[in-house]
Design a protein around this motif. Sequence first.
Motif, PDB file in Angstrom:
ATOM      1  N   UNK A  75       0.665  20.771  11.121  1.00  0.00           N
ATOM      2  CA  UNK A  75       1.776  21.535  10.853  1.00  0.00           C
ATOM      3  C   UNK A  75       2.921  20.887  11.788  1.00  0.00           C
ATOM      4  N   UNK A  76       3.139  20.496  12.650  1.00  0.00           N
ATOM      5  CA  UNK A  76       3.944  19.492  13.420  1.00  0.00           C
ATOM      6  C   UNK A  76       4.495  18.344  12.422  1.00  0.00           C
ATOM      7  N   UNK A  77       3.315  17.478  11.806  1.00  0.00           N
ATOM      8  CA  UNK A  77       3.727  16.398  11.151  1.00  0.00           C
ATOM      9  C   UNK A  77       4.616  16.946  10.098  1.00  0.00           C
ATOM     10  N   UNK A  78       3.991  17.861   9.354  1.00  0.00           N
ATOM     11  CA  UNK A  78       5.069  18.547   8.229  1.00  0.00           C
ATOM     12  C   UNK A  78       6.381  18.845   8.620  1.00  0.00           C
ATOM     13  N   UNK A  79       6.474  19.471   9.933  1.00  0.00           N
ATOM     14  CA  UNK A  79       7.761  19.862  10.633  1.00  0.00           C
ATOM     15  C   UNK A  79       8.641  18.618  10.761  1.00  0.00           C
ATOM     16  N   UNK A 196      10.006   8.848   6.986  1.00  0.00           N
ATOM     17  CA  UNK A 196       9.852  10.038   7.109  1.00  0.00           C
ATOM     18  C   UNK A 196       8.312  10.577   7.536  1.00  0.00           C
ATOM     19  N   UNK A 197       7.415   9.635   7.048  1.00  0.00           N
ATOM     20  CA  UNK A 197       5.917   9.686   7.523  1.00  0.00           C
ATOM     21  C   UNK A 197       5.834   9.431   9.106  1.00  0.00           C
ATOM     22  N   UNK A 198       6.541   8.175   9.474  1.00  0.00           N
ATOM     23  CA  UNK A 198       6.343   7.891  10.673  1.00  0.00           C
ATOM     24  C   UNK A 198       7.131   8.792  11.854  1.00  0.00           C
ATOM     25  N   UNK A 199       8.175   9.437  11.135  1.00  0.00           N
ATOM     26  CA  UNK A 199       8.710  10.425  12.246  1.00  0.00           C
ATOM     27  C   UNK A 199       7.977  11.697  12.313  1.00  0.00           C
ATOM     28  N   UNK A 200       7.192  12.162  11.128  1.00  0.00           N
ATOM     29  CA  UNK A 200       6.472  13.360  11.209  1.00  0.00           C
ATOM     30  C   UNK A 200       5.165  12.881  12.437  1.00  0.00           C
ATOM     31  N   UNK A 201       4.835  11.735  12.224  1.00  0.00           N
ATOM     32  CA  UNK A 201       3.783  11.417  13.367  1.00  0.00           C
ATOM     33  C   UNK A 201       4.226  11.596  14.757  1.00  0.00           C
TER      34      UNK A 201
END
Length: 291
Positions: A75-79, A196-201
């Motif tokens: 959920x934090x990843x999606x946020x 976007x994916x890296x920032x989610x990580x």
Amino acid sequence: MEIPTALLVNAIIAGLLLGGFYAAVSVGVSISFGMLDVVNIAHPAFIILGSYIAYIVNDRFGFDPIAVSLVLSPLFFLLGMALYRVYYLSFEKRGQESLRGLAFFFGILFITEVALVLIFGVDYRMVSTRYSDVTWRAGEVDFPMRLVVPFLVSIAMVVGVQLLLTRTFFGRAVLAVAQDQLALRLMGVNPVRVKELAFGLSIATAGVAGAFLIVIQPVQPAIGREFIGLAFAVCVLGGMGSIWGTLLGAFVLGIAESFTSTFFGPSWAPAVSFGLLLATLAFKPSGLLGR
């Protein structure tokens, strides 16, 4: 004056355990700031948000805060992905990410803190776990489990992030995105999607670090401000974009703070830590493991 061996060893152990927590706090900044060139000063806000979510679930259901944070990390990843998308469309795409983007993240930090104050008040909150009050002893050396458990999970998380970034195509794309976006596009990779994916990580790691924080000590909404300078200091000290450097920098600052608190008093710890940072940058501006 002779320093007792037991006191010295305990200071080292405490510093290493504290450094493990600092690594969890800073690894997300190493990704967003060191690799993506996104100055996310709101990173501590998501750490505190993770602390309070872990607190709510622990208080109502009795589940372990760290286990809760790992389960809810998607959920934090999606946020984080959603947050970067807003940041990109509003600022980065228009070339306004420097000052306005910084103000955007400051606003996120402020809004999160105010929202938590309105919901939970300014009182300190804490969690209850089976290991919070347990301390293992090996002779005269103490191993408090409230530090040992977060340390072990933190090391596993940092190693996992390092393996992801070095052993997968996605990881290599993240490492390349800040260096040559045109080359990535020629390879059929969308740099914006990678970021976007890296920032989610990076935000997912912040949520897990929040659970570590509330296991180690009670929290209240404004406590996140204390970690803004620390997270960036660890990132810069270790070397921009270096995950192993972040881990090493966290250990260095943790041991420095532990020694200072033990032998000179806790009020000197921040000054010594950041003095060490300045000294390192004076002699090795790229950081300990920076290129």
